[in-house]
Write a protein that holds these residues in place. Structure first.
Motif, mmCIF file in Angstrom:
data_model
loop_
_atom_site.group_PDB
_atom_site.id
_atom_site.type_symbol
_atom_site.label_atom_id
_atom_site.label_comp_id
_atom_site.label_asym_id
_atom_site.label_seq_id
_atom_site.Cartn_x
_atom_site.Cartn_y
_atom_site.Cartn_z
ATOM 1 N N ASN A 1 -3.770 3.771 -3.451
ATOM 2 C CA ASN A 1 -2.688 3.553 -4.408
ATOM 3 C C ASN A 1 -1.833 2.371 -3.946
ATOM 4 O OD1 ASN A 1 -1.011 3.966 -6.599
ATOM 5 N ND2 ASN A 1 0.223 5.517 -5.571
ATOM 6 N N TYR A 2 -1.598 1.435 -4.861
ATOM 7 C CA TYR A 2 -0.899 0.214 -4.509
ATOM 8 C C TYR A 2 0.179 -0.121 -5.543
ATOM 9 C CZ TYR A 2 -5.258 -0.332 -1.893
ATOM 10 O OH TYR A 2 -6.339 -0.113 -1.089
ATOM 11 N N LEU A 3 1.214 -0.812 -5.072
ATOM 12 C CA LEU A 3 2.178 -1.461 -5.952
ATOM 13 C C LEU A 3 1.936 -2.952 -5.812
ATOM 14 C CD1 LEU A 3 4.745 -1.629 -7.746
ATOM 15 C CD2 LEU A 3 6.080 -1.623 -5.609
ATOM 16 N N SER A 4 1.731 -3.634 -6.920
ATOM 17 C CA SER A 4 1.474 -5.070 -6.848
ATOM 18 C C SER A 4 2.190 -5.798 -7.975
ATOM 19 C CB SER A 4 -0.032 -5.351 -6.933
ATOM 20 O OG SER A 4 -0.524 -5.027 -8.223
ATOM 21 N N GLY A 5 2.516 -7.035 -7.717
ATOM 22 C CA GLY A 5 3.139 -7.873 -8.722
ATOM 23 C C GLY A 5 2.810 -9.329 -8.464
ATOM 24 N N VAL A 6 2.939 -10.136 -9.505
ATOM 25 C CA VAL A 6 2.608 -11.558 -9.413
ATOM 26 C C VAL A 6 3.884 -12.372 -9.203
ATOM 27 C CG1 VAL A 6 1.546 -13.524 -10.583
ATOM 28 C CG2 VAL A 6 0.602 -11.236 -10.894
ATOM 29 N N ILE A 7 3.874 -13.222 -8.196
ATOM 30 C CA ILE A 7 5.027 -14.079 -7.912
ATOM 31 C C ILE A 7 5.172 -15.127 -9.008
ATOM 32 C CG2 ILE A 7 5.993 -15.757 -6.285
ATOM 33 C CD1 ILE A 7 4.435 -14.272 -4.069
ATOM 34 N N LEU B 1 2.713 -10.230 7.548
ATOM 35 C CA LEU B 1 2.092 -9.823 6.288
ATOM 36 C C LEU B 1 0.597 -9.631 6.516
ATOM 37 C CD1 LEU B 1 3.987 -12.190 3.852
ATOM 38 C CD2 LEU B 1 3.980 -9.694 3.740
ATOM 39 N N SER B 2 0.142 -8.391 6.321
ATOM 40 C CA SER B 2 -1.249 -8.055 6.594
ATOM 41 C C SER B 2 -1.574 -6.702 5.974
ATOM 42 C CB SER B 2 -1.480 -7.991 8.109
ATOM 43 O OG SER B 2 -2.692 -7.350 8.419
ATOM 44 N N PRO B 3 -2.795 -6.513 5.461
ATOM 45 C CA PRO B 3 -3.175 -5.178 4.981
ATOM 46 C C PRO B 3 -2.982 -4.095 6.036
ATOM 47 C CG PRO B 3 -4.775 -6.805 4.253
ATOM 48 C CD PRO B 3 -3.850 -7.516 5.209
ATOM 49 N N ALA B 4 -3.110 -4.465 7.308
ATOM 50 C CA ALA B 4 -2.924 -3.492 8.388
ATOM 51 C C ALA B 4 -1.485 -3.003 8.461
ATOM 52 C CB ALA B 4 -3.330 -4.113 9.723
ATOM 53 N N ASN B 5 -0.546 -3.805 7.920
ATOM 54 C CA ASN B 5 0.870 -3.443 7.935
ATOM 55 C C ASN B 5 1.369 -2.974 6.564
ATOM 56 O OD1 ASN B 5 1.204 -4.023 10.680
ATOM 57 N ND2 ASN B 5 1.544 -6.200 10.257
ATOM 58 N N ARG C 1 0.848 -1.183 0.000
ATOM 59 C CA ARG C 1 0.000 0.000 0.000
ATOM 60 C C ARG C 1 0.893 1.246 0.000
ATOM 61 N NH1 ARG C 1 -4.979 -0.251 2.248
ATOM 62 N NH2 ARG C 1 -4.211 -1.712 3.831
ATOM 63 N N LEU C 2 0.754 2.078 -1.021
ATOM 64 C CA LEU C 2 1.537 3.308 -1.131
ATOM 65 C C LEU C 2 0.826 4.487 -0.496
ATOM 66 C CD1 LEU C 2 2.672 2.868 -4.846
ATOM 67 C CD2 LEU C 2 3.932 2.226 -2.784
ATOM 68 N N SER C 3 -0.486 4.496 -0.622
ATOM 69 C CA SER C 3 -1.343 5.506 -0.003
ATOM 70 C C SER C 3 -2.741 4.908 0.085
ATOM 71 C CB SER C 3 -1.350 6.807 -0.834
ATOM 72 O OG SER C 3 -1.861 6.572 -2.122
ATOM 73 N N LYS C 4 -3.719 5.697 0.510
ATOM 74 C CA LYS C 4 -5.050 5.149 0.768
ATOM 75 C C LYS C 4 -5.614 4.364 -0.411
ATOM 76 C CE LYS C 4 -9.664 6.433 2.379
ATOM 77 N NZ LYS C 4 -10.556 7.534 2.820
ATOM 78 N N PHE D 1 10.183 -3.087 -4.234
ATOM 79 C CA PHE D 1 9.118 -2.989 -3.238
ATOM 80 C C PHE D 1 9.563 -2.263 -1.966
ATOM 81 C CE2 PHE D 1 7.118 -5.993 -5.999
ATOM 82 C CZ PHE D 1 5.760 -5.841 -5.780
ATOM 83 N N GLY D 2 10.810 -1.790 -1.943
ATOM 84 C CA GLY D 2 11.289 -1.034 -0.805
ATOM 85 C C GLY D 2 11.390 -1.849 0.466
ATOM 86 N N LEU D 3 11.733 -3.137 0.318
ATOM 87 C CA LEU D 3 11.838 -4.025 1.473
ATOM 88 C C LEU D 3 13.295 -4.218 1.866
ATOM 89 C CD1 LEU D 3 9.134 -6.628 0.455
ATOM 90 C CD2 LEU D 3 9.109 -5.248 2.546
ATOM 91 N N ASN D 4 13.574 -4.065 3.151
ATOM 92 C CA ASN D 4 14.931 -4.237 3.664
ATOM 93 C C ASN D 4 14.858 -4.774 5.095
ATOM 94 O OD1 ASN D 4 14.427 -1.928 5.381
ATOM 95 N ND2 ASN D 4 14.877 -0.624 3.607
ATOM 96 N N ARG D 5 15.986 -4.806 5.770
ATOM 97 C CA ARG D 5 16.042 -5.385 7.112
ATOM 98 C C ARG D 5 15.117 -4.690 8.110
ATOM 99 N NH1 ARG D 5 17.352 -9.757 9.408
ATOM 100 N NH2 ARG D 5 18.372 -8.712 11.169
ATOM 101 N N ASN D 6 14.736 -3.462 7.825
ATOM 102 C CA ASN D 6 13.824 -2.753 8.717
ATOM 103 C C ASN D 6 12.451 -3.423 8.795
ATOM 104 O OD1 ASN D 6 15.700 -0.728 9.327
ATOM 105 N ND2 ASN D 6 15.116 0.475 7.538
ATOM 106 N N PHE D 7 12.132 -4.246 7.779
ATOM 107 C CA PHE D 7 10.836 -4.918 7.733
ATOM 108 C C PHE D 7 10.915 -6.367 8.205
ATOM 109 C CE2 PHE D 7 10.587 -1.428 4.744
ATOM 110 C CZ PHE D 7 9.343 -0.880 4.998
#
Length: 203
Positions: free
Chosen positions: A33-39, A133-137, A28-31, A122-128
């Motif tokens: 707006n989303y970034l999504s991709g297929v594994i 994994l949840s829409p709330a997060n 979720r980028l904003s209310k 996806f901007g994922l690093n050790r901070n995450f």
């Protein structure tokens, strides 16, 4: 769209990994707006085999891998590239699935075609690390693509490891041009015959 829950991940990694092919990773980028991709490519790791980070026991570095199914386990490869994994199976047992490649609609087919590229996009690093994994997060996984329409899933050995290389715990979508590395003899499909991801609907 059906969100994947803890129950989905509470199975051995080699069961979860092929079932993640065709699922959406969503940020979720904003209310609205989303970034999504297929594994399109995954690898499984489990404590009983030598390539798993938890094979020699629990440490500060691999603590998350022994935790709750459905949480992110993110580590640095060679101290440079982030690798995005999802904890699977059960607590106190090191088990996880590495998300190796993702196809994103409307973007370069190679933009997330490997663990480091995927994490960067996806901007994922050790901070995450250890994030459930949840829409709330703002990060979650959801069922999406029809596997039968996507085509054949190839099962082969894992790559980029030095131990337990013979275990065939890597899966990828044969018709995708976003796969990081194909099995020997498997050629990249031409653009006019390859599978293309669809966009998210129903969020």
């Amino acid at each position: 769209m059906s969100v994947l829950t803890k129950e989905f991940f509470s199975k051995p990694s080699h069961i979860v990994a092929p079932n993640l092919i065709g699922c959406f990773l969503i940020k979720r980028l904003s209310k609205n707006n989303y970034l999504s991709g297929v594994i399109v490519e995954t690898e499984a790791y489990s404590q009983e085999e030598a390539s798993c980070h938890g094979f020699s026991g629990r440490t500060k570095r691999n603590e998350t891998l022994f935790g709750e199914p459905g949480n992110l386990y993110i580590y640095l490869s060679f101290g440079i590239h982030s690798c995005v994994n999802i904890v699977t199976d059960k607590k106190n047992w090191a088990s996880g699935v590495l998300i190796r490649s993702i196809a994103i609609k409307g973007e370069n087919e190679r933009i997330a075609s490997g663990p480091g590229l995927l994490a960067k996009r996806f901007g994922l690093n050790r901070n995450f690390d250890n994030l459930p994994l949840s829409p709330a997060n703002d990060f979650w996984l959801a069922k999406g693509e029809n596997i039968k329409k996507m085509g054949n899933i190839v099962q082969t050995t894992r790559i980029g490891i030095s131990q337990a290389k013979e275990i065939p715990w890597r899966w990828y979508l044969e018709n995708s041009r976003s796969v990081s590395k194909r099995a020997k003899g498997d050629h990249i499909p031409p653009k006019n015959k390859c599978w293309s991801p669809s966009s998210l609907e129903g969020l």
